[in-house]
Scaffold this motif. Structure first.
Motif, PDB file in Angstrom:
ATOM      1  N   PRO A   1      -5.762  44.585   4.953  1.00  0.00           N
ATOM      2  CA  PRO A   1      -6.065  46.206   4.849  1.00  0.00           C
ATOM      3  C   PRO A   1      -5.088  46.344   3.483  1.00  0.00           C
ATOM      4  CG  PRO A   1      -6.167  46.128   6.768  1.00  0.00           C
ATOM      5  CD  PRO A   1      -5.850  45.180   6.675  1.00  0.00           C
ATOM      6  N   ASP A   2      -3.518  46.242   3.338  1.00  0.00           N
ATOM      7  CA  ASP A   2      -2.659  46.004   3.320  1.00  0.00           C
ATOM      8  C   ASP A   2      -2.658  45.194   1.693  1.00  0.00           C
ATOM      9  OD1 ASP A   2      -2.167  44.285   4.411  1.00  0.00           O
ATOM     10  OD2 ASP A   2       0.371  44.642   4.599  1.00  0.00           O
ATOM     11  N   GLY A   3      -3.742  44.243   1.447  1.00  0.00           N
ATOM     12  CA  GLY A   3      -3.729  43.428   0.717  1.00  0.00           C
ATOM     13  C   GLY A   3      -3.607  43.212  -0.678  1.00  0.00           C
TER      14      GLY A   3
ATOM     15  N   ARG B   1      -4.410  51.092   0.570  1.00  0.00           N
ATOM     16  CA  ARG B   1      -2.855  50.589   0.826  1.00  0.00           C
ATOM     17  C   ARG B   1      -1.674  51.804   1.010  1.00  0.00           C
ATOM     18  NH1 ARG B   1       0.314  47.394  -2.572  1.00  0.00           N
ATOM     19  NH2 ARG B   1       0.796  45.372  -1.664  1.00  0.00           N
ATOM     20  N   ALA B   2      -1.131  51.361   1.677  1.00  0.00           N
ATOM     21  CA  ALA B   2       0.502  51.918   2.172  1.00  0.00           C
ATOM     22  C   ALA B   2       1.085  52.074   1.252  1.00  0.00           C
ATOM     23  CB  ALA B   2       0.743  52.147   3.542  1.00  0.00           C
TER      24      ALA B   2
END
Length: 388
Positions: free
Chosen positions: A264-266, A380-381
């Protein structure tokens, strides 16, 4: 001598060969003459070249060169003029029919299906590691170098590798999937310089064996497998010089398959040749003799295939760098030819010259681009900052 082309016999062109009027008119649009005085002019040695071009267009033109039916001292210059005049888009007579069937075949058939996925590996990448060792840089990169601050091929390719790693924001311990790992150049660089764990996949047996050997002792696993069969979860995904073998019928499958593997944060970096046309397939000569079943993406087709929830964080075009890369490969090939000639014949030398220099012209004419695109999940954060 470095920079000097392989010696070919330009004498013997028959001055009284009668050129079909339609070809004279087409070539005049590119300021090219038959047996003319300029280095980019075509020197005809066998009149069969005219029949080949009229029947098969660009395929016949390339085949006639390999057969020795014509010569040109500045082949890249000639091809640049032909591309700038867009003569490849204006086949005449039966050549128009031939090109129509070629285009229809690529539109109707899925030439990059799972069953066909390994064809390009067998036909191109597996032809001989001695050839690629002689032609490529110390890292064995078979894709465009980054010449922004480089003055030789090794530096340009190392700059490209590091640029990719910085764009991916690699950190020690990350798991990285490399789709189309070649001979292990990027996998080795990422694992040794950035201390990440790499899973590299390829459809070339020769590349898989060499990559595994070169990356021994590092946290690198190399697998001979198609991208549609990959499972798992990765912090980063990177694909360099492989998307040209996917085909527009498979773009959505490509992106959806790989996005399912992305954390998910990739981040996902795609490095590919591109063009302005949404055409199907490659030039018929390149398709038959160099990259079977290949296809260059256009930006509309590429972006239309992105799955919902995937955003473009960065887009970088450095297409002109590919001309310089191709010319460096050609120079290396020439220097190595005395040794390579014991295994490869003169027809292969002519084919490779036509391939490298016509591709250099493709980028010199700006018909070809080189895109690096960074993609990320929309949620993505962390904010992404572009790297150059």
């Amino acid at each position: 001598m470095p920079g000097r082309e392989l010696e070919f016999d330009y004498n013997g062109a028959t001055s009284d060969i009668s050129t079909p009027k339609v070809l004279q008119e087409l070539l005049a649009r590119a300021d090219v003459r038959i047996n003319g005085p300029h280095p980019w002019d075509i020197q005809v040695r066998d009149a069969r070249v005219f029949r080949a071009v009229l029947l098969k267009g660009s395929l016949g033109f390339g085949e006639s060169y390999v057969d020795g039916h014509w010569e040109c001292s500045d082949l890249a210059g000639l091809m640049t003029r032909l591309l700038n005049a867009r003569l490849d888009e204006a086949p005449r007579g039966l050549a128009r029919v031939f090109h129509g069937f070629h285009e229809l075949r690529n539109r109707v058939c899925n030439l990059q299906s799972v069953r066909r996925a390994f064809h390009v590996g067998e036909r191109h990448y597996d032809i001989g590691n001695d050839l690629y060792a002689a032609m490529l840089d110390a890292h064995w990169c078979y894709s465009c170098g980054y010449w922004s601050q480089a003055d030789h091929l090794d530096a340009a390719q190392e700059a490209k590798l590091d640029l990719i790693c910085r764009k991916l924001q690699l950190e020690p311990g990350m798991k990285v999937l490399e789709v189309g790992c070649g001979w292990g150049s990027l996998a080795h660089f990422m694992a040794s310089r950035y201390e990440v764990e790499v899973h590299g996949i390829t459809v070339s047996r020769e590349q898989a064996e060499m990559a595994a050997e070169r990356c021994a002792g590092l946290k690198v696993a190399i697998e001979l497998v198609d991208y549609r069969e990959v499972r798992g979860r990765y912090d980063r995904i990177v694909s360099v010089g492989m998307f040209e073998h996917v085909g527009h019928k498979n773009y959505r499958t490509y992106f959806s398959s790989l996005s399912d593997c992305l954390a998910p944060d990739g981040l996902f970096l795609l490095h590919t040749i591109g063009t302005e046309h949404s055409a199907s397939g490659l030039d018929p000569w390149i398709d038959r003799y160099i990259f079977p079943n290949g296809e260059l993406p256009s930006m509309p087709r590429l972006t239309a295939a992105l799955p919902d929830g995937m955003v473009i964080e960065d887009l970088h075009n450095f297409g002109p760098d590919y001309e310089r890369t191709l010319l460096a490969w050609w120079q290396n090939f020439q220097l190595a030819w005395p040794k390579l000639s014991s295994r490869y014949d003169e027809r292969f030398a002519r084919m490779w010259r036509y391939y490298l220099l016509s591709c250099a012209a493709f980028f010199r004419s700006r018909r070809g681009q080189l895109w690096q695109m960074v993609l990320a999940p929309v949620n993505r954060a962390e904010a992404y900052r572009s790297v150059r």
